[in-house]
Design a protein around this motif. Structure first.
Motif, PDB file in Angstrom:
ATOM      1  N   LEU A   1      -0.666   4.198 -11.972  1.00  0.00           N
ATOM      2  CA  LEU A   1      -1.660   4.468 -10.945  1.00  0.00           C
ATOM      3  C   LEU A   1      -0.992   4.990  -9.683  1.00  0.00           C
ATOM      4  CD1 LEU A   1      -3.930   1.280 -11.279  1.00  0.00           C
ATOM      5  CD2 LEU A   1      -4.036   3.435 -12.563  1.00  0.00           C
ATOM      6  N   ASP A   2      -1.614   5.993  -9.081  1.00  0.00           N
ATOM      7  CA  ASP A   2      -1.072   6.531  -7.832  1.00  0.00           C
ATOM      8  C   ASP A   2      -1.432   5.606  -6.669  1.00  0.00           C
ATOM      9  OD1 ASP A   2      -3.720   7.021  -7.025  1.00  0.00           O
ATOM     10  OD2 ASP A   2      -3.630   9.165  -7.444  1.00  0.00           O
ATOM     11  N   PRO A   3      -0.978   5.890  -5.453  1.00  0.00           N
ATOM     12  CA  PRO A   3      -1.272   4.999  -4.323  1.00  0.00           C
ATOM     13  C   PRO A   3      -2.756   4.786  -4.042  1.00  0.00           C
ATOM     14  CG  PRO A   3       0.567   6.434  -3.783  1.00  0.00           C
ATOM     15  CD  PRO A   3       0.014   6.926  -5.090  1.00  0.00           C
ATOM     16  N   LYS A   4      -3.614   5.679  -4.566  1.00  0.00           N
ATOM     17  CA  LYS A   4      -5.059   5.513  -4.386  1.00  0.00           C
ATOM     18  C   LYS A   4      -5.700   4.759  -5.551  1.00  0.00           C
ATOM     19  CE  LYS A   4      -5.607   9.680  -1.559  1.00  0.00           C
ATOM     20  NZ  LYS A   4      -6.316  10.997  -1.422  1.00  0.00           N
ATOM     21  N   GLY A   5      -4.881   4.342  -6.520  1.00  0.00           N
ATOM     22  CA  GLY A   5      -5.401   3.579  -7.659  1.00  0.00           C
ATOM     23  C   GLY A   5      -5.919   4.428  -8.798  1.00  0.00           C
ATOM     24  N   LYS A   6      -5.612   5.732  -8.798  1.00  0.00           N
ATOM     25  CA  LYS A   6      -6.089   6.621  -9.858  1.00  0.00           C
ATOM     26  C   LYS A   6      -4.961   6.873 -10.870  1.00  0.00           C
ATOM     27  CE  LYS A   6      -9.419   9.033  -6.903  1.00  0.00           C
ATOM     28  NZ  LYS A   6      -9.861  10.359  -6.371  1.00  0.00           N
TER      29      LYS A   6
ATOM     30  N   ALA B   1       0.842  -1.189   0.000  1.00  0.00           N
ATOM     31  CA  ALA B   1       0.000   0.000   0.000  1.00  0.00           C
ATOM     32  C   ALA B   1       0.884   1.249   0.000  1.00  0.00           C
ATOM     33  CB  ALA B   1      -0.904  -0.014   1.222  1.00  0.00           C
ATOM     34  N   GLY B   2       0.447   2.275  -0.722  1.00  0.00           N
ATOM     35  CA  GLY B   2       1.201   3.511  -0.756  1.00  0.00           C
ATOM     36  C   GLY B   2       2.189   3.611  -1.889  1.00  0.00           C
TER      37      GLY B   2
ATOM     38  N   TYR C   1       3.189   3.465  -6.140  1.00  0.00           N
ATOM     39  CA  TYR C   1       2.684   3.629  -7.496  1.00  0.00           C
ATOM     40  C   TYR C   1       2.775   2.285  -8.213  1.00  0.00           C
ATOM     41  CZ  TYR C   1       2.737   8.702  -6.954  1.00  0.00           C
ATOM     42  OH  TYR C   1       2.480   9.997  -6.548  1.00  0.00           O
TER      43      TYR C   1
END
Length: 280
Positions: free
Chosen positions: A67-72, A43-44, A46
Motif C-alpha cells: 500500500l502506498d502512503p495513501k493506503g492504495k 504517516a507517509g 509504504y
C-alpha cells in the motif's frame, strides 16, 4: 459572609478543582492510549497488508498487497536486480532461518508466494521494492504459521567463516568493505551472476530486526565484495546469497557492525544498499 455562604463557596471550589483534575488526567490517559505502537507505521510510509490475516496454516501461501502512503495498492514497480519485488522472510526468534523469495503479482496488486517457513513460529517479512519512478522502499509485516510455541533463545556467535552445501566461505572485513571468498574442497570456485550482481547480502539486526540489503560492489573469480553500512550499531546476522553451477546458496554470518552516521536510519539511500532501522 455567613458560615453557610462560606461552606457553599468552599464546596464550589472543591468541585471545580476536582473537575479540572479529572479532565487533566483524562487527557493524559487519552494521549497514552492514542500513542503509536513501537512498530506502527508513520504517516507517509509504504506498508504491507496481509490478505489472509497474520496466522497462516502450514504450507499456506503468503498473500499481500503493498500500500502506498495513501493506503492504495501499488501496481506499478520498477525492475531492480531483475525482479519487481524481493521478499525476505526470517524467523523472528532465530534470524539464521532465512528465505529470499520473489512473489508473483496478479492484476490489482496482489502478491503471492509459497514459503518453506516451519509451523509454530513467528516471522518477519520485508518487502524490498521500488515504486515506478520512485525511491527504493522497505515495508514489513509479521505473521505466524500455526500456534506458536516457546523455544530456547537463539545464541548468536560472531564468526568470519561459514559452511553451506559443501562450500566454505571466508569473510574479510576492511572498514565498510566486506569481502567473501568461496571455496569447495579447498579449491576456489567460479561465482556466477545472480539477479544481475555477483551476489547479494541481507542483514537483520538482533532484537530490533533492522534490515539492510547490499548488492555486490565487485566480484571476481571466487570472491565478492560489498559496501556494508548498517543503519544501527549492534549484532547483525548476515546472509550471503551466491550462485555456483546454476544453484543459489546461503552462507550465514554473525557480525558486530558499527552504525551509520547518527546511529539510526529509516529507508536510507545508500547507493548499492538499502537500510531500514528501528529503535531498540
Amino acid at each position: 459572609m455567613t458560615e453557610l455562604m462560606r461552606n457553599r463557596v468552599v464546596f464550589i471550589l472543591v468541585a471545580v478543582g476536582a473537575f479540572i483534575l479529572a479532565f487533566g488526567l483524562g487527557q493524559v490517559a487519552g494521549n497514552k492510549k492514542d500513542a503509536p505502537a513501537h512498530h506502527q507505521k508513520a504517516a507517509g510510509q509504504y506498508t504491507v497488508k496481509l490478505l489472509d490475516g497474520d496466522v497462516l496454516k502450514a504450507k499456506q501461501p503468503l498473500r499481500f498487497e503493498v500500500l502506498d502512503p495513501k493506503g492504495k495498492p501499488v501496481t506499478d514497480f520498477d525492475t531492480v536486480h531483475e525482479k519487481k519485488l524481493h521478499l525476505i522472510v526470517v524467523d523472528r526468534d532465530d534470524l539464521t532461518s532465512y528465505e529470499h523469495l520473489h512473489p508473483t503479482m496478479a492484476a490489482g496488486g496482489t502478491w503471492t508466494v509459497a514459503t518453506s517457513a516451519p509451523g509454530h513460529r513467528t516471522y518477519r517479512a520485508y518487502a524490498d521494492f521500488t515504486p515506478a519512478g520512485g525511491e527504493p522502499q522497505v515495508a514489513e509485516a509479521d505473521f505466524a504459521v500455526g500456534r506458536t510455541i516457546n523455544l530456547p533463545a537463539t545464541v548468536y556467535r560472531p564468526g568470519d567463516t561459514a559452511s553451506v552445501d559443501g562450500y566454505d566461505v571466508a569473510l574479510e572485513a576492511d572498514g565498510a568493505t566486506y569481502t567473501f571468498a568461496v571455496t569447495k574442497a579447498g579449491k576456489p570456485v567460479d561465482l556466477e551472476e545472480y539477479l544481475g550482481a555477483g551476489g547479494h547480502l541481507v542483514g537483520i539486526r538482533t532484537r530490533s530486526l533492522d534490515y539492510l540489503h547490499a548488492h555486490a560492489s565487485a566480484a571476481e573469480g571466487n570472491t565478492v565484495a560489498f559496501h556494508v553500512e548498517a543503519p544501527n550499531a549492534g549484532t547483525w546476522v548476515l546472509h550471503l546469497d551466491f550462485q555456483v553451477d546454476g544453484k543459489v546458496h546461503d552462507a550465514t554470518f554473525v557480525q558486530e557492525l558499527e552504525g551509520a552516521a547518527g546511529g539510526m536510519g529509516e529507508h536510507m539511500d545508500m547507493g548499492d544498499m538499502e537500510g531500514h532501522g528501528h529503535d531498540d
